[in-house]
Enzyme design. Structure first.
Site, PDB file in Angstrom:
ATOM      1  N   LYS A  93      85.237  75.912 -34.241  1.00  0.00           N
ATOM      2  CA  LYS A  93      84.277  74.525 -33.929  1.00  0.00           C
ATOM      3  C   LYS A  93      82.959  74.918 -33.461  1.00  0.00           C
ATOM      4  CE  LYS A  93      84.775  71.440 -29.918  1.00  0.00           C
ATOM      5  NZ  LYS A  93      85.243  70.274 -30.731  1.00  0.00           N
ATOM      6  N   ASP A  96      76.083  52.302 -36.914  1.00  0.00           N
ATOM      7  CA  ASP A  96      76.011  53.740 -36.879  1.00  0.00           C
ATOM      8  C   ASP A  96      75.610  54.226 -38.441  1.00  0.00           C
ATOM      9  OD1 ASP A  96      76.192  56.644 -36.424  1.00  0.00           O
ATOM     10  OD2 ASP A  96      78.304  56.546 -37.322  1.00  0.00           O
ATOM     11  N   ASP A 155      75.739  57.673 -40.346  1.00  0.00           N
ATOM     12  CA  ASP A 155      76.901  58.467 -41.234  1.00  0.00           C
ATOM     13  C   ASP A 155      77.883  57.906 -41.375  1.00  0.00           C
ATOM     14  OD1 ASP A 155      74.822  60.881 -41.533  1.00  0.00           O
ATOM     15  OD2 ASP A 155      75.204  61.155 -39.483  1.00  0.00           O
ATOM     16  N   ILE A 190      81.193  75.008 -37.125  1.00  0.00           N
ATOM     17  CA  ILE A 190      81.043  73.543 -37.635  1.00  0.00           C
ATOM     18  C   ILE A 190      79.935  73.042 -36.761  1.00  0.00           C
ATOM     19  CG2 ILE A 190      82.000  71.414 -37.829  1.00  0.00           C
ATOM     20  CD1 ILE A 190      83.064  73.124 -39.989  1.00  0.00           C
TER      21      ILE A 190
END
Length: 534
Positions: free
Chosen positions: A234, A104, A106, A237
């Site tokens: 949510k 991955d 990040d 974000i």
């Protein structure tokens, strides 16, 4: 009959001394089975006091056990500390079998400073004010990096943030409404869709923002719907990512936000020099990954990877067969060509794992994939595709460093000893004994609170509750073959190394030393030994 503890302590010392003489080795710190057996068998060797002075009898045992622990067990434990740069195994796995390494981006290849979480928090908070019409007064709340930990659950309907163990029980003292603890909240967690778990590192500012806005409404006696608040936070974000705000900010000041780049470069170079295949699958966009990897590795970073896939939309990437790959040209232009081969040096968008397997042939246990998100990165690969998996847990290093401190070792060893005393001495039911035992119970709870707060004052360790693994660790153990603080831990091992899980006793098994100590070897490298395996 006098206290049994001196006799028990002499037996412990004699047993350990005999073992040391036979093996020519000092007892390892984590081979504590004999000691815990000594402590927890205390009352079994005693018929009680001859004089009837129960308080004196219990106090004598208490003092002697505490002395033995402080003078003999604590120094033994402190002599062999775990290295926070080690790799830990849930399943046996040999690097010699691994031909292909996947990553991955990040928090796996790229590590971020704490400034990134502050950026996410502040931006999402301002989005709540400007786009969702929340009170402008919530702008007074700042991001606190020490408030939440990863793996917490949130009750959407009750606006409660809590820590749950592997048996779905809520840990006492870890339920928060707003920024304040809800006392005496304990029991089995509720079922269904009411609980949401925060598993990835990016969720830390989300939990903190939820708690801050809840706190504002509660302090000002404002009636609100918790479900709406959860959905709005949510969405805010999500918009920080989807609208590109985060990506543009990091690209504009990359030295501020990305750290430890040289460690990632060293790992990738080592694997490439040894002829390993490597690929990257990330949800981040092409330009963001390119600028980050240019900073971490250099402009020729694509030469290290056989396949690069961006905006993969994990975990859908692992399950949805309908989405084809699309080649990304310079400046992010998407080409319409049908993809017949995944070429080295090129970047691809979207796609799916089934097509990936068909085009590469990288199947089964010869593939090892690293990621920080236990569900999005690792779960499907383990359950459906047979890849080996490695979890990157940045919190691991700081937690091990805390566990290596004399304060923590002293607290936890005495907590175990006191628990053993309580377990055995509870047979004395007279009023005088019960008063002493109640004092011990109170002290035990104080020790548990003290040990918990060493990691995080609100929620403790991400890996355990007072005596059980956390729900987070349960999922980590299920979906990750190995786990470590960062990819750089691989630099401490050659690629022929086999990782072995540590044998731990079950509740019904004797707490004897595991076979790794009986053979004089250590499966978890200790701090003073790490240089020998580089």
């Amino acid at each position: 009959m006098t206290s049994a503890v001196p006799l028990l302590s002499r037996w412990c010392r004699a047993t350990l001394a005999a073992r040391k003489k036979l093996t020519h080795k000092a007892e390892p710190a984590f081979c504590k089975g004999i000691w815990w057996q000594c402590v927890r068998s205390l009352a079994a060797l005693s018929n009680g006091p001859e004089t009837g002075d129960m308080r004196g009898y219990l106090t004598s045992n208490y003092k002697e056990v505490k002395r033995s622990i402080n003078e003999e067990l604590v120094p033994s434990v402190s002599s062999s500390l775990l290295n926070p740069d080690a790799i830990f195994a849930n399943n046996e796995m040999s690097l010699e079998d691994i031909e292909v390494y996947g990553f991955d981006y990040d928090y796996t290849l790229a590590f971020y400073s704490k400034d990134l979480h502050t950026l996410i928090f502040n931006t999402a908070r301002d989005l709540l004010i400007n786009e969702h019409r929340y009170p402008k007064e919530i702008r007074s709340y700042e991001y606190d990096p020490n408030f939440a930990i990863r793996g917490l659950h949130y009750d959407v309907h009750k606006a409660l943030l809590m820590k749950i163990d592997s048996f779905h029980y809520i840990q006492l003292g870890t339920v928060y409404r707003g920024l304040n603890v809800v006392p005496d909240f304990y029991g089995k967690s509720s079922e269904g869709n009411t609980l949401k778990q925060f598993m990835d590192i990016f969720s830390l500012p989300e939990m903190t923002l939820l708690s801050c806005v809840n706190e504002y409404f509660l302090k000002n006696n404002i009636d609100y719907e918790p479900v709406h608040l959860y959905k709005d936070v949510k969405e805010a974000i999500r918009d920080v990512h989807v609208k590109g705000i985060l990506y543009r900010a990091v690209e504009a000041d990359i030295e501020r936000y990305i750290c430890y780049g040289e460690r990632t470069q060293a790992v990738l170079s080592k694997l490439a020099n040894l002829g390993k295949k490597m690929f990257l699958i990330t949800n981040s966009p092409s330009s963001f990954v390119n600028k980050g990897m240019n900073f971490i590795v250099g402009k020729d970073w694509r030469d290290l990877f056989d396949v690069v896939i961006v905006q993969a939309d994990k975990p859908n990437f692992f399950n949805d067969k309908r989405r084809p790959f699309r080649k990304v040209a310079e400046r992010g232009i998407l080409l319409w060509d049908k993809i017949h081969h995944l070429e080295k040096g090129q970047t691809y968008k979207q796609g799916n794992l089934f097509e990936f397997l068909k085009l590469t042939g990288w199947r089964g246990s010869k593939v090892l994939y690293f990621g920080d998100h236990i569900y999005s990165d690792l779960a499907d690969l383990t359950l459906k595709h047979g890849w080996r998996t490695g979890a990157i847990i940045p919190e691991l290093k700081s937690e091990i460093e805390i566990m290596n401190t004399s304060h923590y070792i002293t607290t936890v060893t005495w907590l175990q000893g006191l628990t053993g005393l309580l377990e055995r001495m509870q047979v004395y039911r007279d009023a005088e004994s019960q008063m002493v035992l109640q004092d011990w119970i109170k002290e035990r709870q104080e020790m548990r609170d003290l040990a918990r707060k060493m990691f995080n004052r609100q929620f403790g360790s991400i890996f355990r509750t007072d005596h059980n693994p956390t729900y987070f660790l349960r999922r980590l153990s299920r979906f990750a073959d190995i786990y470590m603080e960062s990819l750089s831990c691989l630099l401490n091992y050659d690629l022929h190394h086999t990782f072995y899980p540590k044998r731990t006793p079950l509740q019904h098994e004797l707490p004897v030393c595991s076979e790794q100590q009986n053979t004089g070897t250590f499966r978890i490298p200790l701090g003073k030994e790490m240089a020998q395996i580089k």
